[in-house]
Design an enzyme around this catalytic site. Sequence first.
Site, PDB file in Angstrom:
ATOM      1  N   LYS A  22      -0.768 -16.899  -2.809  1.00 27.38           N
ATOM      2  CA  LYS A  22      -0.149 -16.097  -3.881  1.00 27.38           C
ATOM      3  C   LYS A  22       0.886 -15.138  -3.277  1.00 27.38           C
ATOM      4  O   LYS A  22       2.015 -15.039  -3.752  1.00 27.38           O
ATOM      5  CB  LYS A  22      -1.225 -15.296  -4.599  1.00 27.38           C
ATOM      6  CG  LYS A  22      -0.684 -14.165  -5.479  1.00 27.38           C
ATOM      7  CD  LYS A  22      -1.767 -13.406  -6.195  1.00 27.38           C
ATOM      8  CE  LYS A  22      -2.352 -12.288  -5.402  1.00 27.38           C
ATOM      9  NZ  LYS A  22      -1.566 -11.054  -5.358  1.00 27.38           N
ATOM     10  N   ARG A  93       3.246  -5.717 -10.696  1.00 23.20           N
ATOM     11  CA  ARG A  93       4.147  -4.860  -9.930  1.00 23.20           C
ATOM     12  C   ARG A  93       4.936  -5.652  -8.884  1.00 23.20           C
ATOM     13  O   ARG A  93       5.967  -5.213  -8.416  1.00 23.20           O
ATOM     14  CB  ARG A  93       3.382  -3.717  -9.297  1.00 23.20           C
ATOM     15  CG  ARG A  93       2.259  -4.141  -8.377  1.00 23.20           C
ATOM     16  CD  ARG A  93       1.517  -2.941  -7.889  1.00 23.20           C
ATOM     17  NE  ARG A  93       2.442  -1.942  -7.409  1.00 23.20           N
ATOM     18  CZ  ARG A  93       3.105  -2.020  -6.258  1.00 23.20           C
ATOM     19  NH1 ARG A  93       2.983  -3.087  -5.533  1.00 23.20           N
ATOM     20  NH2 ARG A  93       3.916  -1.057  -5.886  1.00 23.20           N
ATOM     21  N   CYS A 117      -1.860   1.041  -9.439  1.00 20.39           N
ATOM     22  CA  CYS A 117      -2.897   0.144  -9.956  1.00 20.39           C
ATOM     23  C   CYS A 117      -4.230   0.691  -9.462  1.00 20.39           C
ATOM     24  O   CYS A 117      -4.275   1.751  -8.833  1.00 20.39           O
ATOM     25  CB  CYS A 117      -2.663  -1.284  -9.477  1.00 20.39           C
ATOM     26  SG  CYS A 117      -2.964  -1.441  -7.727  1.00 20.39           S
ATOM     27  N   PRO A 123       3.373   3.406  -3.837  1.00 20.61           N
ATOM     28  CA  PRO A 123       4.740   3.942  -3.870  1.00 20.61           C
ATOM     29  C   PRO A 123       5.774   2.908  -3.420  1.00 20.61           C
ATOM     30  O   PRO A 123       5.420   1.863  -2.863  1.00 20.61           O
ATOM     31  CB  PRO A 123       4.679   5.103  -2.875  1.00 20.61           C
ATOM     32  CG  PRO A 123       3.576   4.768  -1.969  1.00 20.61           C
ATOM     33  CD  PRO A 123       2.571   4.022  -2.785  1.00 20.61           C
ATOM     34  N   ASP A 125       8.809   4.141  -1.910  1.00 19.07           N
ATOM     35  CA  ASP A 125       9.797   4.940  -1.155  1.00 19.07           C
ATOM     36  C   ASP A 125      10.419   4.172   0.002  1.00 19.07           C
ATOM     37  O   ASP A 125      11.612   4.314   0.296  1.00 19.07           O
ATOM     38  CB  ASP A 125       9.152   6.243  -0.647  1.00 19.07           C
ATOM     39  CG  ASP A 125       7.917   5.953   0.208  1.00 19.07           C
ATOM     40  OD1 ASP A 125       7.007   5.272  -0.294  1.00 19.07           O
ATOM     41  OD2 ASP A 125       7.879   6.378   1.371  1.00 19.07           O
ATOM     42  N   LEU A 126       9.662   3.292   0.646  1.00 16.39           N
ATOM     43  CA  LEU A 126      10.216   2.571   1.813  1.00 16.39           C
ATOM     44  C   LEU A 126      11.185   1.475   1.368  1.00 16.39           C
ATOM     45  O   LEU A 126      12.177   1.196   2.039  1.00 16.39           O
ATOM     46  CB  LEU A 126       9.084   1.994   2.662  1.00 16.39           C
ATOM     47  CG  LEU A 126       8.148   3.050   3.277  1.00 16.39           C
ATOM     48  CD1 LEU A 126       6.984   2.391   4.003  1.00 16.39           C
ATOM     49  CD2 LEU A 126       8.913   3.988   4.211  1.00 16.39           C
ATOM     50  N   ASP A 307      -7.176  -7.180   2.092  1.00 20.39           N
ATOM     51  CA  ASP A 307      -7.507  -8.055   0.954  1.00 20.39           C
ATOM     52  C   ASP A 307      -8.829  -8.783   1.148  1.00 20.39           C
ATOM     53  O   ASP A 307      -9.283  -9.475   0.249  1.00 20.39           O
ATOM     54  CB  ASP A 307      -6.393  -9.087   0.738  1.00 20.39           C
ATOM     55  CG  ASP A 307      -5.129  -8.427   0.240  1.00 20.39           C
ATOM     56  OD1 ASP A 307      -4.077  -9.089   0.231  1.00 20.39           O
ATOM     57  OD2 ASP A 307      -5.189  -7.240  -0.121  1.00 20.39           O
ATOM     58  N   VAL A 329      -5.534   0.968   4.734  1.00 19.62           N
ATOM     59  CA  VAL A 329      -4.254   0.552   4.140  1.00 19.62           C
ATOM     60  C   VAL A 329      -4.028   1.170   2.764  1.00 19.62           C
ATOM     61  O   VAL A 329      -2.958   1.694   2.473  1.00 19.62           O
ATOM     62  CB  VAL A 329      -4.163  -0.991   4.075  1.00 19.62           C
ATOM     63  CG1 VAL A 329      -2.878  -1.422   3.400  1.00 19.62           C
ATOM     64  CG2 VAL A 329      -4.256  -1.585   5.476  1.00 19.62           C
TER      65      VAL A 329
HETATM   66  C1  EPZ Z   1       1.071  -6.668  -0.448  1.00 20.95           C
HETATM   67  O1  EPZ Z   1       1.171  -5.554  -1.314  1.00 20.95           O
HETATM   68  C2  EPZ Z   1       0.122  -7.633  -1.140  1.00 20.95           C
HETATM   69  N1  EPZ Z   1       0.689  -8.040  -2.432  1.00 20.95           N
HETATM   70  C3  EPZ Z   1      -1.241  -6.971  -1.347  1.00 20.95           C
HETATM   71  O2  EPZ Z   1      -2.110  -7.942  -1.906  1.00 20.95           O
HETATM   72  C4  EPZ Z   1      -1.784  -6.562   0.023  1.00 20.95           C
HETATM   73  O3  EPZ Z   1      -3.007  -5.874  -0.158  1.00 20.95           O
HETATM   74  C5  EPZ Z   1      -0.771  -5.646   0.720  1.00 20.95           C
HETATM   75  O4  EPZ Z   1       0.504  -6.315   0.810  1.00 20.95           O
HETATM   76  C6  EPZ Z   1      -1.208  -5.256   2.123  1.00 20.95           C
HETATM   77  O5  EPZ Z   1      -1.408  -6.401   2.891  1.00 20.95           O
HETATM   78  C7  EPZ Z   1       1.668  -8.977  -2.436  1.00 20.95           C
HETATM   79  O6  EPZ Z   1       2.089  -9.466  -1.401  1.00 20.95           O
HETATM   80  C8  EPZ Z   1       2.187  -9.371  -3.782  1.00 20.95           C
HETATM   81  P1  EPZ Z   1       2.271  -2.665   1.230  1.00 20.95           P
HETATM   82  P2  EPZ Z   1       2.291  -4.418  -1.012  1.00 20.95           P
HETATM   83  O7  EPZ Z   1       3.632  -2.300   0.765  1.00 20.95           O
HETATM   84  O8  EPZ Z   1       3.527  -5.041  -0.501  1.00 20.95           O
HETATM   85  C9  EPZ Z   1       2.134   2.028   1.420  1.00 20.95           C
HETATM   86  C10 EPZ Z   1      -3.728  -8.783  -3.345  1.00 20.95           C
HETATM   87  O9  EPZ Z   1      -4.906  -8.495  -3.534  1.00 20.95           O
HETATM   88  N2  EPZ Z   1       3.549   1.975   1.001  1.00 20.95           N
HETATM   89  O10 EPZ Z   1       2.099  -3.279   2.592  1.00 20.95           O
HETATM   90  O11 EPZ Z   1       2.369  -3.527  -2.188  1.00 20.95           O
HETATM   91  C11 EPZ Z   1       1.216   1.748   0.250  1.00 20.95           C
HETATM   92  O12 EPZ Z   1       0.932   2.943  -0.449  1.00 20.95           O
HETATM   93  C12 EPZ Z   1      -2.695  -7.698  -3.198  1.00 20.95           C
HETATM   94  O13 EPZ Z   1      -3.283  -9.960  -3.245  1.00 20.95           O
HETATM   95  C13 EPZ Z   1       4.300   3.153   1.030  1.00 20.95           C
HETATM   96  O14 EPZ Z   1       3.798   4.214   1.388  1.00 20.95           O
HETATM   97  O15 EPZ Z   1       1.575  -3.632   0.190  1.00 20.95           O
HETATM   98  C14 EPZ Z   1      -0.021   1.202   0.886  1.00 20.95           C
HETATM   99  O16 EPZ Z   1      -0.847   2.292   1.249  1.00 20.95           O
HETATM  100  C15 EPZ Z   1      -3.306  -6.329  -3.341  1.00 20.95           C
HETATM  101  N3  EPZ Z   1       5.596   3.119   0.634  1.00 20.95           N
HETATM  102  C16 EPZ Z   1       0.496   0.522   2.145  1.00 20.95           C
HETATM  103  O17 EPZ Z   1       1.849   0.962   2.331  1.00 20.95           O
HETATM  104  C17 EPZ Z   1       6.201   1.951   0.218  1.00 20.95           C
HETATM  105  O18 EPZ Z   1       7.405   1.969  -0.108  1.00 20.95           O
HETATM  106  C18 EPZ Z   1       0.481  -0.980   2.084  1.00 20.95           C
HETATM  107  O19 EPZ Z   1       1.355  -1.366   1.069  1.00 20.95           O
HETATM  108  C19 EPZ Z   1       5.423   0.774   0.197  1.00 20.95           C
HETATM  109  C20 EPZ Z   1       4.102   0.811   0.608  1.00 20.95           C
END
Ligand code: EPZ
Length: 418
Positions: A22, A93, A117, A123, A125-126, A307, A329
């Site tokens: 996915k 999202r 969620c 967030p 921001d990055l 996950d 995470v």
């Molecule tokens: C992806 O989400 C996955 N979703 C998530 O899977 C997965 O848990 C996550 O990566 C971590 O591996 C998809 O790929 C569609 P992140 P994503 O940006 O991209 C912080 C599932 O169950 N962050 O790596 O949203 C954030 O708050 C889902 O299949 C910032 O601070 O994850 C979090 O604490 C759930 N600023 C951490 O990084 C930002 O701009 C990880 O988020 C972006 C993220």
Amino acid sequence: MSKFLVEKCPPLRGTVRISGAKNSALPILAASLLGTEDIILEDVPRLKDVEVMCEVLSYLGAKVEFLDKGIIRINSKDINNYETPYELMSKMRASFLVMGPLLTRLGKTKTSLPGGCAIGTRPIDLHLKGFRALGAEIDVNHGNIGAYAEKLVGDRIYLDFPSVGATENIMMAAVMAEGETIIDNAAMEPEIVDLSNFLNKLGADIKGAGTSSIRIKGVKELGGATHSIIPDRIEAGTFMVAAAITKGDVTVENVISSHIKPIIAKLREAGCVIIENENGDKVRVIGNGRPKAVDIKTLPYPGFPTDMQAQFMALMSISKGTSVIIETVFENRFMHVDELKRMGADIKIDGRSAIIQGVESLMSAPVKATDLRAGAALVLAGLVSDGVTEIGDIHHIDRGYENIEEKFAKLGAKIKRV
Ligand code: EPZ
């Protein structure tokens, strides 16, 4: 709202074929907006989230056709709409991943701010830091977010956290930017590598995906390609834990064993016998009595995947001893704890740590899925709980698991959707 009724089952036995990932299909579908010729995607899992992403692509003007099982043809030559509507963004999202491609193709993009969620504020921001570095103007008002750029120019971008989504969105915004872009402290997940391979097939020039530094050289245009989505390492891990928790003997096939190393390692520490075949596309998991208590700390890849945290907690709930699971995470990814406690688990939360005192056995109770992986954990717990466990809000589970009840039935489990 449909529910699952999960009966206590004998040790699971047999082979299950893992579907496409996915979390690779979603960014690759978004990246299909960058191509100007036919794109054929294979091994795409039939999931709610995939359907929503295809709805978004169609809304933006791409031609999306579901050919036979798991194959989608997309043509984004004539995309003409740069706005993603609120109702689609609010459904999923990950729709936010179309911002990078739209900024590249149309020089502008507008969508509603993605909500948080259950597992955290999520967030962006990055993502925005990357778009700004490439020259985009960002404006946020009334819950909408817009990005505009006459021209995108490559730059060096440091990610404060190796965010998967931010790495993907910035890669897609940089593929046709002038000059070179470097993403430092980039996410290294296999899904990033899959996306990079797909973009390079379209004609992009990306190097270093899978390491913490990715270099993208801007090209003029991207064409078309045929690409198979990599197998879902989290679905594979979920069925591997199912074998462990039921003391069964299950082989997961169509996997890439190098993507599931942390899961293999932790299941071995818990006492399972694990046999990988030589080309690493089949992994056999043999449960070995009551699991030993092991500690887990979730980390960005190649660490133990967040996950898989909820699924492993279900296993540790019946382990011999005490285990500590630390979720580094996401800030709120323990929603499944209260539900597992209703089934007799003995778990205490202390900040980002959960301390699990293994119990002899769990008991069935009406529970609710709070997010995708929490739902999967409740199914796993239901397999070994006395009685029939009723799981509500299973739409969360349908977002990430294709035909989950059929796959479990093939292994001897009884899960009924009512
Ligand atoms: C992806 O989400 C996955 N979703 C998530 O899977 C997965 O848990 C996550 O990566 C971590 O591996 C998809 O790929 C569609 P992140 P994503 O940006 O991209 C912080 C599932 O169950 N962050 O790596 O949203 C954030 O708050 C889902 O299949 C910032 O601070 O994850 C979090 O604490 C759930 N600023 C951490 O990084 C930002 O701009 C990880 O988020 C972006 C993220």
